[in-house]
Design a protein around this motif. Structure first.
Motif, PDB file in Angstrom:
ATOM      1  N   THR A 115       0.844  -1.185   0.000  1.00 56.52           N
ATOM      2  CA  THR A 115       0.000   0.000   0.000  1.00 56.52           C
ATOM      3  C   THR A 115       0.878   1.233   0.000  1.00 56.52           C
ATOM      4  O   THR A 115       2.047   1.172   0.364  1.00 56.52           O
ATOM      5  CB  THR A 115      -0.930   0.032   1.222  1.00 56.52           C
ATOM      6  N   GLY A 116       0.308   2.351  -0.408  1.00 61.19           N
ATOM      7  CA  GLY A 116       1.084   3.581  -0.443  1.00 61.19           C
ATOM      8  C   GLY A 116       0.185   4.788  -0.540  1.00 61.19           C
ATOM      9  O   GLY A 116      -1.031   4.685  -0.683  1.00 61.19           O
ATOM     10  N   ARG A 117       0.829   5.934  -0.467  1.00 65.79           N
ATOM     11  CA  ARG A 117       0.115   7.205  -0.491  1.00 65.79           C
ATOM     12  C   ARG A 117       0.859   8.156  -1.424  1.00 65.79           C
ATOM     13  O   ARG A 117       2.076   8.139  -1.495  1.00 65.79           O
ATOM     14  CB  ARG A 117       0.090   7.800   0.911  1.00 65.79           C
ATOM     15  N   MET A 118       0.087   8.981  -2.115  1.00 69.06           N
ATOM     16  CA  MET A 118       0.675  10.040  -2.927  1.00 69.06           C
ATOM     17  C   MET A 118      -0.021  11.332  -2.583  1.00 69.06           C
ATOM     18  O   MET A 118      -1.249  11.402  -2.583  1.00 69.06           O
ATOM     19  CB  MET A 118       0.522   9.756  -4.412  1.00 69.06           C
ATOM     20  N   THR A 119       0.768  12.339  -2.260  1.00 64.27           N
ATOM     21  CA  THR A 119       0.234  13.657  -1.946  1.00 64.27           C
ATOM     22  C   THR A 119       0.717  14.621  -3.017  1.00 64.27           C
ATOM     23  O   THR A 119       1.916  14.684  -3.298  1.00 64.27           O
ATOM     24  CB  THR A 119       0.716  14.139  -0.565  1.00 64.27           C
ATOM     25  N   THR A 120      -0.214  15.346  -3.604  1.00 63.00           N
ATOM     26  CA  THR A 120       0.121  16.324  -4.635  1.00 63.00           C
ATOM     27  C   THR A 120      -0.224  17.709  -4.111  1.00 63.00           C
ATOM     28  O   THR A 120      -1.377  17.956  -3.728  1.00 63.00           O
ATOM     29  CB  THR A 120      -0.664  16.038  -5.931  1.00 63.00           C
TER      30      THR A 120
END
Length: 176
Positions: free
Chosen positions: A135-140
């Motif tokens: 799992t992972g997260r991306m913040t823009t």
């Protein structure tokens, strides 16, 4: 690596940023080796240095590869420290991401400090999280300076992949 935009393993989010508030979130850590690693992607060498100095001042174990042609020893030392987890945050430019993308390990958090110039670049950044079933997260980071067309493309990509779109981000697509 396959783009992970439609994967249920990725949690893409947006963060509204002004010059005073644009700070990279701390990497999540759920105990798996990759999750404590964060990749911060910036548009320029200048932004790389700015983010590097700020995060170092905040006590983060951080390194940067601000250009796509570093000396071999510098590149290997930086990538080894990042892969081993000694350095938990790595700052790269889009050029570095394209040049060394396959050499970077999967990470738990990708931060797009500068809005990607295209959705293709967005997908390339996103591909570095949620690899191999993790799992992972991306913040823009999004600001008033982000072109409306790019915000619309981001909202459409989030909607088409079944991800939540914050109301403030939807509102930015309506602004003139």
């Amino acid at each position: 690596r396959q783009p992970a935009l439609t994967s249920a393993l990725v949690n893409p989010t947006g963060a509204y940023a002004t010059e005073a508030t644009a700070v990279a979130p701390a990497p999540p850590d759920d105990g798996a080796p990759h999750t404590g690693l964060a990749l911060v992607v910036v548009a320029s060498r200048r932004h790389s240095e700015m983010v590097l100095y700020f995060l170092q001042g905040e006590g983060f174990a951080v390194a940067a590869l601000p250009h796509d042609r570093p000396k071999r020893a510098e590149k290997m030392a930086t990538l080894s420290a990042f892969t081993a987890g000694t350095t938990r945050v790595l700052i790269v430019t889009d050029a570095v991401l394209r040049a060394f993308g396959e050499e970077l390990p999967p990470v738990g958090h990708v931060v797009s400090f500068d809005f990607p110039p295209s959705m293709e670049e967005y997908t390339l950044r996103l591909a570095h999280t949620a690899c191999g079933g993790h799992t992972g997260r991306m913040t823009t980071f999004v600001s008033d300076a982000t072109p409306r067309e790019q915000i619309i493309a981001l909202v459409e990509a989030l909607q088409s992949s079944g991800n939540e779109v914050p109301r403030w981000l939807e509102g930015m697509t309506l602004a003139s």
